[in-house]
Design an enzyme around this catalytic site. Structure first.
Site, mmCIF file in Angstrom:
data_model
loop_
_atom_site.group_PDB
_atom_site.id
_atom_site.type_symbol
_atom_site.label_atom_id
_atom_site.label_comp_id
_atom_site.label_asym_id
_atom_site.label_seq_id
_atom_site.Cartn_x
_atom_site.Cartn_y
_atom_site.Cartn_z
ATOM 1 N N SER A 472 13.915 17.940 -26.714
ATOM 2 C CA SER A 472 14.901 17.108 -27.394
ATOM 3 C C SER A 472 14.216 16.203 -28.423
ATOM 4 O O SER A 472 13.595 16.704 -29.356
ATOM 5 C CB SER A 472 15.699 16.298 -26.365
ATOM 6 O OG SER A 472 16.733 15.571 -26.970
ATOM 7 N N ASP A 524 23.344 25.398 -26.545
ATOM 8 C CA ASP A 524 22.844 24.024 -26.544
ATOM 9 C C ASP A 524 23.252 23.319 -27.834
ATOM 10 O O ASP A 524 22.918 23.765 -28.939
ATOM 11 C CB ASP A 524 21.323 24.037 -26.405
ATOM 12 C CG ASP A 524 20.739 22.639 -26.285
ATOM 13 O OD1 ASP A 524 21.526 21.683 -26.174
ATOM 14 O OD2 ASP A 524 19.510 22.502 -26.310
#
Length: 630
Positions: A472, A524
């Site tokens: 991330s 995602d």
């Protein structure tokens, strides 16, 4: 403007009013207010008065709910009477406040004479609960009230009047009007920025303002540019997202059903065609690369510390991590002490994060060189370790886990990468560029990589290669740091797990495919989000809202009741058009450069930032292979 704010509280206020009416009715029916004491009479009057006030509130809010369900999202004419109902509700709110104050005065006067009675306790509880509700409403108003709205409306009216006058006057007059229009526009924009800056300060009140004032201002500016000229409320956005989702499903079905199109399936949001290539784990090289991806993922997870470990081991996590805690080892004299060669910065007193790091990564203390959990805006926690199994030195950077990390993510404007020599077309996510620069500075100041490569000469650590990993926020920072260190360590590699979609400019992405591997799992959302992508979604959202003909409540409730199913024919009626024409219009807008013009006003140019993309080559992991075409 006040009506727009009160509109958000209608549903919750109605439910709360009904609950309070039921509670007060139970108090009146169960408790005994009979007696000669003045306090009991006053308390009975207070409860009855509150029942009357709340009953009027329920009636007004029910009328407001009925009126608000009329018309479509942008067809506001059937809801024109809503503002009067909301202003009446605002007046009742002031009456309720006054009655609350009266109740406090009565309780203070009769507290000693009626102290032990049950009605007194009940009334005190009611007053405390009502004050809590009122404080919540006031705090919500403070957060949502937009002081720039009035200036923006006045500016729009001024622009319209100037436009009418300019059509009749000479060019010199037009220039003068343009200057005045620009001045009013700048004033409205400044007020919008101040509103968003105030909201940021309230939401992140626990973060130091002095060091991070510039970051707050930049984030406020981004929010101002993104939301300006959007006359929508949260429920409009929810309805628009429902329509967008259904519209996308229809467009996919249309694409798959076209005989001239070679797309035969969508998998995890990606077109599947006969030319789509899947990596086969039966191939030795592919399997080896996949095993590397899985191996280095452990280090990306380990950077999160004990929160990640407890989430993965919900039942037995504490028992498993306990032997590695420094406080337990000191008390029980068990295990090895923390090596003096390991620098652990800003961990808690028991070194819970460090213990979880060792457990998740499988590293020994001697293999860890430096671990820091210091976090601030643009300053992300990371650790440096030596992996003897893969013969690599690891830099693992933590992802989003704190408010400071969130602000680093939100600082999403593009900034030129500080590489040598300079490349004007190499741009990156501003917050993550700052985090990468911070880590590079730490690496040089503490000589961390030199210590890692010289940590065990007997095992040949001087010849180890450098690997950067992260998830991330950590993935984006690791990718940018890899670019900054590439000149000094030409053989380095980077594994970015779920990197942000708005990270690097297209020329920079092409040049990083040789040493950066991005890993994306399924649908995602993080790897698909960036400022440019959000701006494109904003435009699609306004377009689909503009074409919707059904009431907003019908769109939202049909999605909830049908679990997102819904029939395509009903959707087409709601969108008031055909999917083929929709796709044609969107493609034509993008080709003509009109994609970021306001759908309702062609003279308004919505913000459009430089497109940024995930770094390097992408490995897209999906749950199953598609069916064969034909």
């Amino acid at each position: 403007m006040v009506g727009d704010i009160l509109k958000y509280f209608d549903l919750s206020s109605t439910c709360c009013s009904l609950c309070r009416i039921i509670t007060l009715g139970v108090i009146l029916g169960v408790m005994d207010f009979s007696g000669e004491e003045q306090c009991l009479t006053n308390m009975w009057q207070h409860v009855v008065g509150y029942v009357v006030i709340l009953s009027v509130c329920v009636v007004i809010e029910a009328l407001a709910a009925w009126v608000s369900m009329r018309g479509s999202i942008l067809n506001t004419e059937p809801r024109s009477s809503m503002q009067y109902l909301l202003y009446i509700r605002l007046g009742i709110l002031f009456v309720e406040l006054a009655w609350l104050i009266v109740g406090v005065v009565w309780v203070s006067q009769h507290y000693n004479s009626c102290r032990g009675t049950t009605p007194m306790r009940a009334i005190i509880g009611v007053i405390v609960c009502n004050w809590a509700v009122l404080v919540c409403v006031l705090l919500s108003v403070c957060c949502t009230f937009d002081t720039a709205g009035r200036s923006w409306v006045k500016m729009k009216r001024y622009q319209e009047s100037i436009k009418r006058r300019e059509n009749k006057k000479a060019v010199n007059k037009r220039c003068s009007g343009s200057r005045r229009r620009n001045w009013r526009h700048r004033k409205a924009m400044r007020q919008y920025e101040q509103s968003w800056d105030r909201r940021c300060n309230m939401l992140f009140c626990c973060i130091s303002k002095d060091r991070n004032r510039n970051s707050f201002s930049e984030i406020a500016k981004l929010f101002t540019e993104f939301f300006r000229d959007l006359d929508v409320v949260p429920s409009d956005i929810v309805a628009g997202l429902v329509l967008m989702r259904q519209h996308q499903k229809m467009r996919r079905k249309l694409i798959v059903s076209q005989g001239s199109n070679d797309v035969y399936q969508f998998l995890s949001g990606v077109h599947i065609t006969p030319d789509t290539k899947f990596l086969s784990l039966k191939c030795d090289d592919t399997l080896k690369e996949y095993q590397k991806v899985v191996h280095y993922m452990r280090y990306a997870l380990a950077a999160y510390g004990w929160p990640m470990y407890m989430m993965m081991e919900t039942g037995t996590g504490l028992c498993k991590i306990m032997p590695n805690l420094s406080c337990c080892c000191c008390c029980c004299q068990c295990g090895e002490k923390t090596s003096s060669s390991v620098d652990i910065i800003d961990d808690n007193c028991c070194e819970c994060n460090f213990a979880a790091l060792r457990t998740l990564s499988g590293l020994k203390k001697a293999d860890l060189i430096y671990v820091t959990y210091h976090v601030d805006i643009g300053q992300t926690p990371f650790f440096v370790a030596v992996d003897h199994e893969m013969k690599t030195v690891i830099i693992s950077i933590r992802g989003t886990l704190s408010l400071q990390d969130v602000l680093t993510d939100l600082n999403a404007d593009c900034e030129q990468l500080p590489v040598d020599p300079q490349r004007e077309d190499w741009l990156g996510h501003k917050g993550m560029v700052q985090a990468a620069v911070y880590i590079r500075k730490k690496l040089k100041e503490e000589m961390l990589l030199a210590r890692a490569f010289s940590s065990d000469p007997d095992r040949g650590t001087q010849q180890y290669e450098l690997v950067l990993v992260g998830h991330s926020l950590g993935a984006g920072t690791a990718a940018i740091l890899a670019i900054l260190l590439r000149q000094e360590y030409p053989n380095l590699t980077c594994y970015a797990y779920s990197p942000p979609g708005g990270l690097l400019s297209a020329p920079c992405v092409e040049d990083t495919k040789s040493f950066i591997t991005s890993v994306v799992l399924g649908k995602d959302v993080v790897s698909r989000i960036g400022l440019h992508q959000l701006e494109a979604m904003r435009n699609d959202l306004i377009n689909v809202i503009k074409k919707a003909t059904d009431p907003k409540w019908k769109i939202i409730t049909s999605s909830i009741l049908c679990c997102g199913g819904g029939d395509d024919e009903g959707l087409m009626n709601s969108l008031n058009g055909h999917a083929e024409m929709e796709m044609y219009d969107l493609m034509k807008q993008e080709k003509d450069g009109r994609y970021f013009l306001h759908p309702s006003d062609s003279q308004i140019a919505l913000t459009s930032h430089t497109p940024l993309f995930p770094p390097g080559r992408i490995i897209h992991i999906v749950r199953s292979h598609p069916k064969t075409s034909g």
